[in-house]
Design an enzyme around this catalytic site. Structure first.
Site, PDB file in Angstrom:
ATOM      1  N   CYS A  87       0.905  -1.230   0.067  1.00  0.00           N
ATOM      2  CA  CYS A  87      -0.235  -0.380   0.222  1.00  0.00           C
ATOM      3  C   CYS A  87       0.508   0.899   0.601  1.00  0.00           C
ATOM      4  O   CYS A  87       0.654   2.023  -0.887  1.00  0.00           O
ATOM      5  CB  CYS A  87      -0.996  -0.100   1.202  1.00  0.00           C
ATOM      6  SG  CYS A  87      -0.810  -1.234   2.874  1.00  0.00           S
TER       7      CYS A  87
HETATM    8  N1  LIG Z   1      -3.912  -4.124   4.951  1.00  0.00           N
HETATM    9  C1  LIG Z   1      -3.745  -3.465   4.569  1.00  0.00           C
HETATM   10  O1  LIG Z   1      -3.909  -2.768   3.943  1.00  0.00           O
HETATM   11  C2  LIG Z   1      -2.599  -4.370   3.158  1.00  0.00           C
HETATM   12  C3  LIG Z   1      -2.040  -3.576   2.060  1.00  0.00           C
HETATM   13  C4  LIG Z   1      -2.172  -4.006   1.415  1.00  0.00           C
HETATM   14  C5  LIG Z   1      -1.328  -5.393   1.302  1.00  0.00           C
HETATM   15  N2  LIG Z   1      -1.885  -6.194   2.244  1.00  0.00           N
HETATM   16  C6  LIG Z   1      -1.243  -7.535   2.123  1.00  0.00           C
HETATM   17  O2  LIG Z   1      -2.269  -8.373   2.038  1.00  0.00           O
HETATM   18  C7  LIG Z   1      -2.722  -9.978   2.950  1.00  0.00           C
HETATM   19  C8  LIG Z   1      -4.085  -9.747   4.217  1.00  0.00           C
HETATM   20  O3  LIG Z   1      -3.936  -8.469   4.544  1.00  0.00           O
HETATM   21  P1  LIG Z   1      -4.433  -8.378   5.453  1.00  0.00           P
HETATM   22  O4  LIG Z   1      -5.005  -6.807   5.623  1.00  0.00           O
HETATM   23  O5  LIG Z   1      -6.412  -8.048   5.436  1.00  0.00           O
HETATM   24  O6  LIG Z   1      -4.683  -9.224   6.768  1.00  0.00           O
HETATM   25  P2  LIG Z   1      -5.537  -9.757   8.386  1.00  0.00           P
HETATM   26  O7  LIG Z   1      -6.512  -8.859   7.988  1.00  0.00           O
HETATM   27  O8  LIG Z   1      -4.069  -9.756   9.228  1.00  0.00           O
HETATM   28  O9  LIG Z   1      -6.369 -10.692   7.355  1.00  0.00           O
HETATM   29  C9  LIG Z   1      -5.940 -12.436   7.119  1.00  0.00           C
HETATM   30  C10 LIG Z   1      -5.922 -13.030   6.224  1.00  0.00           C
HETATM   31  O10 LIG Z   1      -5.137 -13.838   5.977  1.00  0.00           O
HETATM   32  C11 LIG Z   1      -5.828 -15.441   6.562  1.00  0.00           C
HETATM   33  N3  LIG Z   1      -4.853 -16.263   7.576  1.00  0.00           N
HETATM   34  C12 LIG Z   1      -3.685 -15.858   8.237  1.00  0.00           C
HETATM   35  N4  LIG Z   1      -2.853 -17.435   8.631  1.00  0.00           N
HETATM   36  C13 LIG Z   1      -3.488 -18.606   7.232  1.00  0.00           C
HETATM   37  C14 LIG Z   1      -3.164 -19.548   6.897  1.00  0.00           C
HETATM   38  N5  LIG Z   1      -2.185 -20.201   7.708  1.00  0.00           N
HETATM   39  N6  LIG Z   1      -3.622 -20.414   5.696  1.00  0.00           N
HETATM   40  C15 LIG Z   1      -4.994 -19.442   5.460  1.00  0.00           C
HETATM   41  N7  LIG Z   1      -5.618 -18.649   5.453  1.00  0.00           N
HETATM   42  C16 LIG Z   1      -4.748 -17.654   6.785  1.00  0.00           C
HETATM   43  C17 LIG Z   1      -6.637 -14.877   8.091  1.00  0.00           C
HETATM   44  O11 LIG Z   1      -7.900 -16.180   8.077  1.00  0.00           O
HETATM   45  P3  LIG Z   1      -8.075 -15.587   9.948  1.00  0.00           P
HETATM   46  O12 LIG Z   1      -9.082 -14.848   9.986  1.00  0.00           O
HETATM   47  O13 LIG Z   1      -8.850 -17.392  10.003  1.00  0.00           O
HETATM   48  O14 LIG Z   1      -6.673 -16.346  10.667  1.00  0.00           O
HETATM   49  C18 LIG Z   1      -7.136 -13.622   7.320  1.00  0.00           C
HETATM   50  O15 LIG Z   1      -8.227 -13.670   7.028  1.00  0.00           O
HETATM   51  C19 LIG Z   1      -1.057  -9.954   4.238  1.00  0.00           C
HETATM   52  O16 LIG Z   1       0.002  -9.895   3.052  1.00  0.00           O
HETATM   53  C20 LIG Z   1      -1.015  -7.513   3.887  1.00  0.00           C
HETATM   54  O17 LIG Z   1       0.357  -7.520   3.724  1.00  0.00           O
HETATM   55  C21 LIG Z   1      -2.462  -5.501   3.091  1.00  0.00           C
END
Ligand SMILES: NC(=O)c1ccc[n+]([C@@H]2O[C@H](COP(=O)([O-])OP(=O)(O)OC[C@H]3O[C@@H](n4cnc5c(N)ncnc54)[C@H](OP(=O)(O)O)[C@@H]3O)[C@@H](O)[C@H]2O)c1
Length: 375
Positions: A188
């Site tokens: 981001c």
């Molecule tokens: N947040 C942002 O602004 C943003 C921006 C750009 C990129 N990203 C990237 O996008 C990805 C997700 O970010 P997020 O902010 O949405 O994270 P998040 O809110 O912490 O969500 C993580 C997701 O991954 C799942 N997960 C965790 N461990 C897993 C596993 N071993 N197998 C399958 N699913 C698993 C979680 O499931 P459970 O709920 O069941 O644990 C949850 O659905 C990350 O790599 C992050 O760096 C995020």
């Protein structure tokens, strides 16, 4: 089989069959919301870790597969428009991630909104079986596998997929994204800063001796949904703090995309007491004197084919102008006498910074108008 039934219907209708892993997270929620209104996509599988969430009161955990509304009440009814077909109602269930459920007979493209380590583990298998993958994590962003121990803390053991991955910034790589099997969605912060600098770097308008400083601020959703002490309400509210100085994971992808040297590029992120949005203020010096109109013209020309980048003639972007959108906004301030240029870049970290950009990449990969479901 539920997924098979969905697949048959989507094939008939010609929609792209989409699976979302990480559906219970913040980026996953945005993906679902956008894909649910996408006229040419059909969600056929939602997945998460399957670890379940403690129920209030008794400390027990929920069953493994749950309606997605349990994680995201805001999605209640979002997929319901298609609920007239019974098998589609069941697609709102979120299942534990199981690679056996992801095969080309059922799914066309998999969005991974999962931790870096999870994506690193599952991407090679998905690519191997011929699926198209859009990974929102950083696991496939760096071309040099040697960068992973330093920036991400793990050894990269999928050099083949890494070499094949296309960095999914449509404004720089649209042609390669169209043909890609594996797209690595940018970070981001990285998106906001690369967009602020790419036209200037390509035109070679910056004074290399002056260096570049990128001072960026993000809302707390940028850190994901998992609670930590630093993200506790009382730590974030009425506060603003710098973090990740010289160590933030988005630094190497910015250097890579812009062809900059680490010693001339300083990036400092800050955590703001808001939920969504990034404001990046980028400081540089021009090689030669330029008028503000020339800067604006350079950016307008560079982004002339980019429907989700808005270049300001005057005034400066702010987070309220982009929150809950998929746009990136760019504005400028120039001190003519000293050739100092400030570029202000704003986007929603979950929109153009994550899910919006991921769907933009899907649109390119399947030949849809780039802004479909995003404008
Ligand atoms: N947040 C942002 O602004 C943003 C921006 C750009 C990129 N990203 C990237 O996008 C990805 C997700 O970010 P997020 O902010 O949405 O994270 P998040 O809110 O912490 O969500 C993580 C997701 O991954 C799942 N997960 C965790 N461990 C897993 C596993 N071993 N197998 C399958 N699913 C698993 C979680 O499931 P459970 O709920 O069941 O644990 C949850 O659905 C990350 O790599 C992050 O760096 C995020």
């Amino acid at each position: 089989m539920e997924t098979q039934a969905l697949a048959e219907e989507t094939l008939v209708q010609g929609a792209v069959r989409v699976a979302v892993a990480g559906a219970t997270g913040y980026a996953g929620r945005e993906l679902i919301a956008i894909l649910a209104r996408h006229p040419q996509a059909r969600i056929v599988r939602l997945m998460s870790s399957g670890r379940g969430k403690p129920q209030s009161g008794n400390g027990s955990t929920t069953p493994e597969s749950l309606p997605i509304e349990c994680s995201h009440p805001v999605l209640r009814g979002a997929l319901g428009a298609r609920a007239s077909r019974p098998h589609e109602v069941s697609s709102t269930l979120c299942h534990p991630l199981d690679l056996e459920d992801l095969t080309p007979s059922d799914v066309d493209v998999v969005f991974l909104a999962t931790p870096h380590e999870t994506s690193h583990e599952v991407v090679p298998a998905l690519v191997e079986r011929g699926l198209r993958v859009i990974d929102l994590s950083g696991a496939f962003r760096l071309k040099d596998p040697g960068g992973y121990p330093r920036w991400y803390g793990f050894e990269h053991d999928a050099p083949g997929a890494l070499a094949e991955a296309v960095y999914g910034l449509p404004e720089l790589n649209a042609a390669a994204i169209r043909k890609a099997q594996l797209v690595s969605n940018p970070g981001c912060y990285a998106t906001s800063i690369i967009l602020a600098l790419a036209p200037l770097v390509e035109a070679d308008w910056l004074d290399p001796g002056a260096g570049i400083i990128s001072d960026a601020k993000s809302g707390a959703s940028g850190a994901g949904r998992a609670p930590t002490e630093k993200l506790h309400f009382a730590e974030v509210n009425e506060n603003c703090r710098a973090y990740g100085l010289f160590t933030h994971r988005h630094i190497p992808e910015m250097l890579q995309a812009l062809g900059l040297e680490e010693r001339s590029f300083t990036f400092t992120p800050h955590l703001l007491p808001i939920t969504r949005g990034i404001l990046s203020t980028v400081y540089a010096r021009l090689r030669e004197r330029r008028a503000t109109e020339e800067i604006v013209a350079l950016f307008r020309d560079f982004y002339s084919a980019s429907p989700l980048v808005r270049v300001y003639d005057s005034g400066l972007p702010e987070i309220q102008a982009v929150a809950h959108t998929n746009y990136a906004d760019l504005g400028f301030a120039l001190d003519l006498g000293t050739r100092r240029l400030v570029v202000v870049s704003a986007l929603d970290n979950l929109g153009k910074g994550a899910a919006g950009q991921a769907v933009e990449n899907m649109n390119l990969m399947y030949g849809f108008p780039q802004e479909t479901a995003l404008g």
